[in-house]
Design an enzyme around this catalytic site. Structure first.
Site, PDB file in Angstrom:
ATOM      1  N   ASN A  77       0.814  -1.215   0.000  1.00 26.26           N
ATOM      2  CA  ASN A  77       0.000   0.000   0.000  1.00 26.26           C
ATOM      3  C   ASN A  77       0.842   1.256   0.000  1.00 26.26           C
ATOM      4  O   ASN A  77       1.983   1.265   0.466  1.00 26.26           O
ATOM      5  CB  ASN A  77      -0.947  -0.001   1.210  1.00 26.26           C
ATOM      6  N   ASN A 136       4.346   5.321  15.645  1.00 19.70           N
ATOM      7  CA  ASN A 136       4.523   4.745  14.310  1.00 19.70           C
ATOM      8  C   ASN A 136       5.847   5.207  13.726  1.00 19.70           C
ATOM      9  O   ASN A 136       5.945   6.247  13.103  1.00 19.70           O
ATOM     10  CB  ASN A 136       3.337   5.164  13.422  1.00 19.70           C
ATOM     11  N   CYS A 139       6.134   3.433   9.018  1.00 17.66           N
ATOM     12  CA  CYS A 139       5.562   3.615   7.688  1.00 17.66           C
ATOM     13  C   CYS A 139       6.664   3.925   6.672  1.00 17.66           C
ATOM     14  O   CYS A 139       7.369   4.919   6.799  1.00 17.66           O
ATOM     15  CB  CYS A 139       4.534   4.738   7.752  1.00 17.66           C
ATOM     16  N   ASN A 204       6.022  -3.251  10.963  1.00 16.93           N
ATOM     17  CA  ASN A 204       5.255  -2.429  10.038  1.00 16.93           C
ATOM     18  C   ASN A 204       5.539  -2.993   8.637  1.00 16.93           C
ATOM     19  O   ASN A 204       6.147  -4.052   8.514  1.00 16.93           O
ATOM     20  CB  ASN A 204       5.664  -0.953  10.172  1.00 16.93           C
ATOM     21  N   THR A 205       5.130  -2.307   7.635  1.00 19.83           N
ATOM     22  CA  THR A 205       5.215  -2.879   6.288  1.00 19.83           C
ATOM     23  C   THR A 205       6.629  -2.793   5.710  1.00 19.83           C
ATOM     24  O   THR A 205       7.440  -1.968   6.123  1.00 19.83           O
ATOM     25  CB  THR A 205       4.239  -2.183   5.338  1.00 19.83           C
ATOM     26  N   CYS A 347       2.297 -42.348  -1.722  1.00 15.20           N
ATOM     27  CA  CYS A 347       2.940 -41.728  -2.894  1.00 15.20           C
ATOM     28  C   CYS A 347       1.993 -41.770  -4.090  1.00 15.20           C
ATOM     29  O   CYS A 347       1.411 -42.809  -4.394  1.00 15.20           O
ATOM     30  CB  CYS A 347       4.230 -42.476  -3.229  1.00 15.20           C
ATOM     31  N   CYS A 350       4.006 -38.491  -8.612  1.00 21.36           N
ATOM     32  CA  CYS A 350       4.153 -37.289  -9.442  1.00 21.36           C
ATOM     33  C   CYS A 350       5.593 -37.074  -9.867  1.00 21.36           C
ATOM     34  O   CYS A 350       5.855 -36.400 -10.855  1.00 21.36           O
ATOM     35  CB  CYS A 350       3.627 -36.060  -8.709  1.00 21.36           C
ATOM     36  N   CYS A 353       9.616 -35.051  -6.178  1.00 19.59           N
ATOM     37  CA  CYS A 353      10.765 -35.239  -5.288  1.00 19.59           C
ATOM     38  C   CYS A 353      11.966 -35.665  -6.112  1.00 19.59           C
ATOM     39  O   CYS A 353      13.085 -35.192  -5.920  1.00 19.59           O
ATOM     40  CB  CYS A 353      10.446 -36.277  -4.204  1.00 19.59           C
ATOM     41  N   CYS A 380      21.614 -39.246   0.367  1.00 16.71           N
ATOM     42  CA  CYS A 380      20.699 -38.275   0.979  1.00 16.71           C
ATOM     43  C   CYS A 380      21.389 -37.471   2.072  1.00 16.71           C
ATOM     44  O   CYS A 380      21.901 -38.032   3.045  1.00 16.71           O
ATOM     45  CB  CYS A 380      19.477 -38.989   1.562  1.00 16.71           C
TER      46      CYS A 380
END
Ligand SMILES: Cc1cc2nc3c(=O)[nH]c(=O)nc-3n(C[C@H](O)[C@H](O)[C@H](O)COP(=O)(O)OP(=O)(O)OC[C@H]3O[C@@H](n4cnc5c(N)ncnc54)[C@H](O)[C@@H]3O)c2cc1C
Ligand SMILES: Cc1cc2nc3c(=O)[nH]c(=O)nc-3n(C[C@H](O)[C@H](O)[C@H](O)COP(=O)(O)O)c2cc1C
Ligand code: SF4
Lengths: 434, 444
Positions: A77, A136, A139, A204-205, A347, A350, A353, A380
């Protein structure tokens, strides 16, 4: 039934869920609806000094990042602090606080970095009967160009100075809201504490550009073909916020300083995680802006159910429980050895992995012509990538090797003792110490 | 007085114009962009994906779905059409529940596959709506090829040959191109004249000359073609229908299902197409289901599919069987038509219950009769008397893995060639692969 009430700096609220200072708390109408919906408290949308109110842009203020099915994951924003007259806000705060005495009413403030400016506004806020103030210093857009918001929050000395003024000129508890737009959040937190802050709130953002329009090459949200960075929030920022919260919670200099956690809190689970990292309350903005005030019902019921299941009667019972487990990499136990395990029954073949490990990791998964995928223990390294990319929950798990077993990758026997990097023979400083 | 479903005999106009329109509208309408995005998002982008293996034309499905996901359905269409030039038709008619979607890992995971067929249609329709033909003819080779039959096999072959720079002459017995796409596929699967549009779009490649009304065996001989052209491809489909071998099968009202469907597909006003009150379809394949369902949709009161074995042995997939029963068609199994009864025109059909023995069928002696105004035979198509000199395998033209027949310089593919399922997508794959083999042979 778990008791969700909180006492934060002496400010009581029926639950830890507060609305963060933002559009949801910009005026009486919204805040009344929020309290009716069940929110424990609000931090009123940031007020500025007396005088002509700030002006906002008249085009779009928000940009967004989406996941599947347009699920909003991140919001950005370029809105400024409240654009309504100070007197109106103060009058409304007073009325609402009078009508909802059991809810936390915090007033967010941002005025120029001059003692007179703070001295002028503080008594007027106190007069509303509000429970506390939040400074604040976070900002990241617009106000920072005028020497306020994150421009203050990025200079620890200013934080300390302004906090001290506020403590001097008011009796209200002071929460300092920190900006994440710094390299090490511990410095501003320490400064707040040194200035006498009763608590910090964060984050804050985060300064951000969410997207660029590929037709006119303007960042979004686009104001007449131009865009400026905005502040990023929502689910996407939660990991960043939690790390910053944890850094402050475990820093010896600020340990014990109350924290109000903010950043991407969307479900009860997020809230529980923030609280376990040391937060006394949590604040929510984007989740409310996305789904409306009703989400608080799920947050309350979920937290309460989980606490019942775990046997926590009160928020304090688990608050900060994760803090001692946040450590530095160098202290992680190198004798903890795991291997990935694929549950063949769950499993679905797909192959994600397999390709992840094969193309980008350690070639530790084999694939048979009929699509059976198995972990090759010799290769591994237990990185967890396969677990993370597998679409089926719990299909791939990390199994701990038992003490005395031989890790087929390293040929070494799993040792019983804790041993970290500081003790490792490959570490030059550990050898030097010998 | 307008007819109703209860009007006796065979008559047109059992349903109103609106009901007909509703009944024959698109069965799976095109996805809206957001629906497509949501459906595409479910794809896991599997490694060496099982759906690709399950597709006879081996379309790179995870790739095209990802291209939809990232907002480039046109690129997705190109991925599809690279492998399958009739990807638009296949998206509509493929029994995906036994092909790609059956292999989808999400079918294994939750019984709900990614909707590959509908996503494919979203991509190909988007591209075709923009009238884009994303392929160009290769440099002219000077070679000429005769393609006989303009069904999916012939069209796919002709297009691929044109892409490789060869000059194609397409000989088609009928007045329209498309083969069973135009004359056979159920109307609601290819609504809106799609078959014809797709052919026009396909021919945009150039280099293909069409000769209509030219039938091999009637004034057009294979020997002439082999001597005048550098290669010949036969994609003539299965023009003949198997015989029923039931007493009285020559009575009025007993008809080939395929011919009935062809009439239906070519009709420009379905309220004018006559249909019986009591319709029986003999058979158990896709054709039987299509004939039965469309009879019902035209307003027949009672429609029965009578099949001699169990449901598990039916050529029609479970999905199609469900489609039939949900349309109100009754499925009778383990019954064999023994006699067609009627005075000139059919009035009743007599069946005998049968049991399956090892491989064969044995009558039980128990019979029953059903009222019937119309009986459609859907017991399989067969090759029309083929050109001489071609070795057959079963009732079809014998071919090797590249589609080469026993005659030098003659290739064949699609339903008329042995091997592979009788599906649009298989015909496309065989036509395409034969074209590549012809190209290889002519390039040597
Ligand atoms: C009723 C019905 C419904 C079907 N539904 C589906 C479905 O939903 N999905 C699916 O995948 N498949 C379906 N099929 C099967 C599919 O239509 C065929 O497998 C496919 O069309 C075969 O393609 P083809 O090119 O080999 O033959 P065809 O489509 O039969 O085309 C052959 C072409 O050759 C022409 N021709 C024939 N003889 C000569 C000659 N001597 N000289 C010149 N031209 C000639 C014909 O006129 C025709 O144009 C269905 C079939 C039928 C009968
Ligand atoms: C539109 C908008 C306006 C905001 N305005 C303020 C503000 O005036 N004062 C303030 O302290 N924070 C403001 N914030 C930041 C929020 O209070 C909060 O810190 C941040 O959005 C992170 O929380 P979330 O992930 O729950 O949204 C604003 C956020 C948004 C989205
Ligand atoms: S944990 Fe890492 S190294 Fe081990 S199998 Fe999984 S992806 Fe490969």
């Amino acid at each position: 039934m778990a008791d969700l009430t909180t006492d934060f700096l002496g400010i009581k609220s029926p639950n830890p869920f507060w609305l963060a200072s933002a559009p949801p708390t910009d005026k009486e109408y919204n805040v009344r609806r929020a309290f009716e919906a069940g929110w424990g408290g609000v931090v009123w949308k940031t007020l500025g000094s007396e005088g002509p109110p700030v002006v906002n842009v008249n085009g779009p203020r928000y940009g967004a990042i989406y996941g599947a099915d347009r699920r909003l994951l991140g919001l950005n924003n370029i809105e400024l602090i409240t654009d309504r007259p100070l007197e109106v806000n103060l009058r409304e705060i007073k009325t609402v606080k009078r009508d909802y005495p059991d809810r936390a009413m915090i007033v967010s403030l941002m005025v120029p970095c001059e003692e007179e400016a703070w001295k002028a506004i503080l008594p007027r806020v106190e007069d509303t009967g509000a429970d506390g103030i939040e400074l604040n210093f976070g900002c990241p857009h617009g106000m920072s160009e005028r020497g306020m918001g994150s421009a203050v929050g990025q200079v620890p000395e200013y934080i300390e100075m302004v906090t001290r003024w506020c403590k001097q000129h008011s009796r209200m508890p002071v929460i300092v809201k920190l900006t994440p737009n710094i390299t090490d959040v511990r410095y501003p937190a320490r400064a707040a504490k040194a200035g006498g802050a009763d608590a910090v709130s964060l984050i804050n953002t985060i300064s951000s550009i969410t997207s660029v329009n590929l037709d006119d090459f303007s960042p979004e949200p686009s104001i007449d073909g131009k865009g400026s960075h905005g502040g990023y929030c929502g689910p996407a920022v939660k990991p960043i916020a939690m790390n910053m919260v944890a850094e402050i919670a475990r820093d010896p200099e600020t340990h014990g300083l109350p924290i109000s956690g903010i950043g991407g809190i969307t479900t009860w689970r997020d809230a529980a995680e923030f609280i376990s990292l040391g937060c006394g309350t949590v604040q929510v903005c984007t989740a409310a802006m996305t789904y409306g005030f009703k989400v608080v019902e799920e947050m309350k019921s979920g937290l309460s159910q989980w606490m019942d299941e775990k046997g926590y009667a009160r928020i304090d019972d688990f608050m900060g429980r994760a803090v001692p487990n946040v450590t530095d990499w160098q202290y992680l136990n190198l004798n903890y050895v795991t291997k990935a395990r694929i549950d063949q029954d769950s499993c679905i073949k797909c192959g994600r992995c397999y390709v992840a490990c094969e193309d980008t990791s350690h070639q530790a998964i084999s694939m048979s012509p009929d699509r059976v995928f198995e972990v090759i223990d010799e290769e591994c390294v237990a990185c967890n990538l396969c677990v993370n990319v597998c679409p089926v929950e719990d299909c791939i798990t990390m199994e701990k090797m038992q003490v005395g077993q031989v890790d087929p990758r390293t040929g070494k026997t799993v040792e019983p003792d804790y041993a970290n990097w500081t003790m490792h023979p490959n570490n030059p400083s550990s050898q030097a110490a010998e | 007085m307008a007819s109703t479903p209860w009007t006796p005999g065979i008559t047109a106009g059992r349903l109103s114009q609106e009901e007909i329109k509703q009944n024959f509208s698109d069965i799976d309408p095109l996805f809206e962009p957001h629906e497509a995005a949501v459906a595409a998002d479910r794809c896991y982008f599997c490694y060496d994906a099982p759906c690709i293996t399950a597709c006879p034309t081996a379309i790179d499905i995870p790739l095209f779905i990802r291209q939809i996901q990232t907002g480039t359905p046109e690129a997705a269409a190109k991925t599809i059409l690279d492998q399958n030039i009739l990807g638009g038709m296949c998206a509509r008619v493929c029994p995906t529940e036994t092909l790609c979607e059956e292999a989808c890992v999400r079918e294994a995971a939750e019984g709900k596959p990614v909707e590959i067929g509908r996503l494919q249609r979203y991509a190909t329709d988007t591209l075709m709506a923009a009238s884009v033909h994303p392929f160009e003819r290769g440099p002219e080779t000077g070679k000429t090829i005769a393609v006989v039959g303009a069904g999916p096999a012939g069209l796919a072959c002709a297009h691929r040959l044109a892409m490789r720079g060869h000059s194609v002459t397409l000989f088609e017995a009928k007045e329209k191109l498309g083969g069973l796409n135009e004359y056979g596929i159920a109307a609601y699967k290819t609504a809106g004249g799609f078959a014809e549009r797709e052919v026009d779009w396909l021919l945009q490649i150039g280099g293909i000359t069409v000769e209509y009304g030219r039938k091999l065996g009637s004034g057009l001989e294979l020997g002439t073609l082999t001597s005048e052209y550098d290669a010949v491809f036969l994609g003539v489909g299965l023009g003949a229908v198997n015989a029923l071998r039931a007493e009285g099968e020559d009575k009025d009202g007993v008809q080939d299902a395929v011919a009935f469907i062809a009439d239906l597909r070519q009709s420009d006003d379905l309220t004018k197409l006559p249909i019986g009150r009591n319709v029986i379809v003999i058979g158990g394949g896709m054709t039987a289901v299509d004939a039965a369902v469309q009879s019902k949709l035209l307003g027949a009161e009672n429609v029965t599919i009578a099949y001699r074995r169990g449901r598990d042995r039916m050529g029609a997939s479970g999905h199609e069987q469900d489609h039939a029963t949900s349309a109100g068609v009754r499925l009778l199994t383990h019954v064999v038509l023994r006699q067609v009864i009627g005075n000139g025109a059919v009035r009743e059909a007599e069946f005998e219950y049968v049991t399956e023995t090892d491989g064969g069928l044995a009558g039980t002696g128990e019979t029953f009769r059903l009222p019937a105004d119309q009986i459609f035979k859907a017991i399989g198509q067969t090759l029309e008397a083929g050109p001489e000199g071609l070795t057959l395998q079963g009732n079809k033209i014998a071919v090797d893995e590249n589609g080469r027949t026993s005659i030098d310089g003659v290739w064949a593919g699609g339903d008329c060639a042995a091997g592979g399922d009788d599906l649009t997508v298989t015909a496309v794959a065989e036509g395409r692969d034969a074209a590549e083999d012809i190209h290889r042979a002519l390039s040597q």
